[in-house]
Write a protein that holds these residues in place. Sequence first.
Motif, PDB file in Angstrom:
ATOM      1  N   LEU A 149       0.829  -1.199   0.000  1.00  0.00           N
ATOM      2  CA  LEU A 149       0.000   0.000   0.000  1.00  0.00           C
ATOM      3  C   LEU A 149       0.867   1.253   0.000  1.00  0.00           C
ATOM      4  N   LEU A 150       1.903   1.265   0.822  1.00  0.00           N
ATOM      5  CA  LEU A 150       2.773   2.429   0.897  1.00  0.00           C
ATOM      6  C   LEU A 150       3.429   2.709  -0.454  1.00  0.00           C
ATOM      7  N   ILE A 151       3.881   1.667  -1.113  1.00  0.00           N
ATOM      8  CA  ILE A 151       4.487   1.827  -2.435  1.00  0.00           C
ATOM      9  C   ILE A 151       3.470   2.395  -3.419  1.00  0.00           C
ATOM     10  N   ALA A 152       2.228   1.893  -3.371  1.00  0.00           N
ATOM     11  CA  ALA A 152       1.181   2.385  -4.266  1.00  0.00           C
ATOM     12  C   ALA A 152       0.872   3.854  -3.984  1.00  0.00           C
ATOM     13  N   LEU A 153       0.851   4.256  -2.711  1.00  0.00           N
ATOM     14  CA  LEU A 153       0.599   5.649  -2.355  1.00  0.00           C
ATOM     15  C   LEU A 153       1.693   6.559  -2.910  1.00  0.00           C
ATOM     16  N   VAL A 154       2.940   6.141  -2.732  1.00  0.00           N
ATOM     17  CA  VAL A 154       4.055   6.944  -3.244  1.00  0.00           C
ATOM     18  C   VAL A 154       3.947   7.097  -4.754  1.00  0.00           C
ATOM     19  N   GLN A 155       3.679   6.022  -5.450  1.00  0.00           N
ATOM     20  CA  GLN A 155       3.628   6.074  -6.906  1.00  0.00           C
ATOM     21  C   GLN A 155       2.484   6.955  -7.401  1.00  0.00           C
ATOM     22  N   ARG A 156       1.329   6.893  -6.739  1.00  0.00           N
ATOM     23  CA  ARG A 156       0.213   7.757  -7.135  1.00  0.00           C
ATOM     24  C   ARG A 156       0.548   9.229  -6.890  1.00  0.00           C
ATOM     25  N   LEU A 157       1.190   9.515  -5.776  1.00  0.00           N
ATOM     26  CA  LEU A 157       1.571  10.889  -5.477  1.00  0.00           C
ATOM     27  C   LEU A 157       2.591  11.397  -6.489  1.00  0.00           C
ATOM     28  N   GLN A 158       3.531  10.541  -6.862  1.00  0.00           N
ATOM     29  CA  GLN A 158       4.516  10.933  -7.867  1.00  0.00           C
ATOM     30  C   GLN A 158       3.836  11.215  -9.210  1.00  0.00           C
ATOM     31  N   GLU A 159       2.889  10.380  -9.595  1.00  0.00           N
ATOM     32  CA  GLU A 159       2.173  10.576 -10.851  1.00  0.00           C
ATOM     33  C   GLU A 159       1.385  11.884 -10.851  1.00  0.00           C
ATOM     34  N   ALA A 160       0.933  12.296  -9.644  1.00  0.00           N
ATOM     35  CA  ALA A 160       0.155  13.533  -9.523  1.00  0.00           C
ATOM     36  C   ALA A 160       1.048  14.766  -9.406  1.00  0.00           C
ATOM     37  N   GLY A 161       2.374  14.602  -9.497  1.00  0.00           N
ATOM     38  CA  GLY A 161       3.289  15.729  -9.484  1.00  0.00           C
ATOM     39  C   GLY A 161       3.821  16.113  -8.120  1.00  0.00           C
ATOM     40  N   HIS A 162       3.548  15.307  -7.094  1.00  0.00           N
ATOM     41  CA  HIS A 162       4.046  15.600  -5.753  1.00  0.00           C
ATOM     42  C   HIS A 162       5.449  15.014  -5.574  1.00  0.00           C
ATOM     43  N   ALA A 222      -0.491  -3.301  -5.179  1.00  0.00           N
ATOM     44  CA  ALA A 222      -1.737  -3.081  -4.446  1.00  0.00           C
ATOM     45  C   ALA A 222      -2.710  -2.318  -5.337  1.00  0.00           C
ATOM     46  N   THR A 223      -3.921  -2.823  -5.425  1.00  0.00           N
ATOM     47  CA  THR A 223      -4.979  -2.178  -6.211  1.00  0.00           C
ATOM     48  C   THR A 223      -6.110  -1.778  -5.284  1.00  0.00           C
ATOM     49  N   LEU A 224      -6.534  -0.512  -5.398  1.00  0.00           N
ATOM     50  CA  LEU A 224      -7.642   0.010  -4.603  1.00  0.00           C
ATOM     51  C   LEU A 224      -8.659   0.679  -5.512  1.00  0.00           C
ATOM     52  N   PRO A 225      -9.891   0.856  -5.043  1.00  0.00           N
ATOM     53  CA  PRO A 225     -10.906   1.513  -5.876  1.00  0.00           C
ATOM     54  C   PRO A 225     -10.537   2.959  -6.190  1.00  0.00           C
ATOM     55  N   GLU A 226     -10.972   3.443  -7.336  1.00  0.00           N
ATOM     56  CA  GLU A 226     -10.698   4.831  -7.706  1.00  0.00           C
ATOM     57  C   GLU A 226     -11.325   5.803  -6.711  1.00  0.00           C
ATOM     58  N   ALA A 227     -12.391   5.368  -6.045  1.00  0.00           N
ATOM     59  CA  ALA A 227     -13.014   6.238  -5.043  1.00  0.00           C
ATOM     60  C   ALA A 227     -12.032   6.568  -3.927  1.00  0.00           C
ATOM     61  N   PHE A 228     -11.210   5.587  -3.556  1.00  0.00           N
ATOM     62  CA  PHE A 228     -10.203   5.856  -2.530  1.00  0.00           C
ATOM     63  C   PHE A 228      -9.186   6.865  -3.037  1.00  0.00           C
ATOM     64  N   TRP A 229      -8.668   6.645  -4.248  1.00  0.00           N
ATOM     65  CA  TRP A 229      -7.638   7.542  -4.772  1.00  0.00           C
ATOM     66  C   TRP A 229      -8.170   8.962  -4.938  1.00  0.00           C
ATOM     67  N   PHE A 241      -8.357  10.395  -1.410  1.00  0.00           N
ATOM     68  CA  PHE A 241      -7.014  10.601  -0.855  1.00  0.00           C
ATOM     69  C   PHE A 241      -6.335  11.818  -1.481  1.00  0.00           C
ATOM     70  N   LEU A 242      -6.316  11.895  -2.799  1.00  0.00           N
ATOM     71  CA  LEU A 242      -5.635  13.003  -3.473  1.00  0.00           C
ATOM     72  C   LEU A 242      -6.345  14.332  -3.219  1.00  0.00           C
ATOM     73  N   LYS A 243      -7.660  14.301  -3.097  1.00  0.00           N
ATOM     74  CA  LYS A 243      -8.397  15.522  -2.779  1.00  0.00           C
ATOM     75  C   LYS A 243      -8.008  16.041  -1.402  1.00  0.00           C
ATOM     76  N   ARG A 244      -7.859  15.133  -0.431  1.00  0.00           N
ATOM     77  CA  ARG A 244      -7.472  15.535   0.918  1.00  0.00           C
ATOM     78  C   ARG A 244      -6.038  16.072   0.931  1.00  0.00           C
ATOM     79  N   ILE A 245      -5.165  15.446   0.163  1.00  0.00           N
ATOM     80  CA  ILE A 245      -3.781  15.920   0.082  1.00  0.00           C
ATOM     81  C   ILE A 245      -3.723  17.325  -0.494  1.00  0.00           C
TER      82      ILE A 245
END
Length: 343
Positions: free
Chosen positions: A66-79, A316-323, A326-330
């Motif tokens: 999960l942590l790896i997936a979070l990092v990768q999503r944040l990187q993709e979003a420009g963080h 790790a795969t999670l629903p798009e609703a989570f992402w 999560f990104l909105k809160r960030i």
Amino acid sequence: MTLASVWENAWYGKARWVYLLAPVAWLFRVLARRRRVRLERGAVAFDVPVVVVGNISVGGTGKTPLLIALVQRLQEAGHKPGVVSRGYGGKAPGYPLMVSPDTPVTHCGDEPLTIARATRCPVCVGPDRVDATQVLRQKGCDIVLSDDGLQHYRLARDLEIAVVDGARAFGNGWCLPVGPLREPVERLNEVDWVVVNGSGDKVRQQAPTLRTTQYAMTVTPDVWHRVSDDARASLTHFAPQTPVHAVAGIGNPDRFFATLKSLGLEPIPHRFADHHHYRPGELVFQPAFPVVMTAKDAVKCQAFAQADWWYLSVSATLPEAFWNDFLKRIDALKSTPEANSIP
């Protein structure tokens, strides 16, 4: 059978002898609560979002994927995320220690090195996550994720994600030492999200009053990697019903063995304690079938790995609703940094 497995069998089975320790469990809860109150009074906040990814139970729940997936999503979003970790199992000459893909695992521990290699993001380990977070801020990180820091209350946090193993849930529901819980189940009502690794049926049965939003996470195998040189091979590299020696020094080795069976292999299980430091002779088995392991095990075996040793990477795969949530809160947190925090 290791001492750890004896305890886990008792916590997740129907052992009765553990209830003799009930007075100790109540004392543990009282002391844990007092410790939390004391540490939160002096908690240190930072001017960037701090996200804690942890759990309330002892043993593996799937935090690292999960942590790896979070990092990768944040990187993709420009963080520019960074990760802080205790670095359990490592002993460095000094702390805080920045971890690179080439850092000796004996210095940083297996999980931080696994995260650094998978994400190439800044990773800093140390017994004090506040000090490690300060280093990441100096490195330019604009978001900090704390690996397994749910109970590290000296570090103020903006978001909390608790990971629960859907298959084992909360065991017998007791706190240590009677059960596997570091904090009572009610603690999950305080976190922002509960991520369930697998089916959530057992979690709902054991925690019917849980109000926190729950999301299901699926951890799926990606590809085989040769341990010695990281060369890749597809999931069909092994023919169906191939016997393999399956090595697992993780919190829940049975999940890894089940994954191998789902790939059509016939694993011969070899269980080791979580964070076990391997020696070459320990992994020489007869008959001489291929040896397979997790990524966390592989970082400790690369120096002496043989040609037919392989590790399995997972995602790790999670629903798009989570992402989306999560990104909105960030984004909201980054637009309103705390005025009384450390820059």
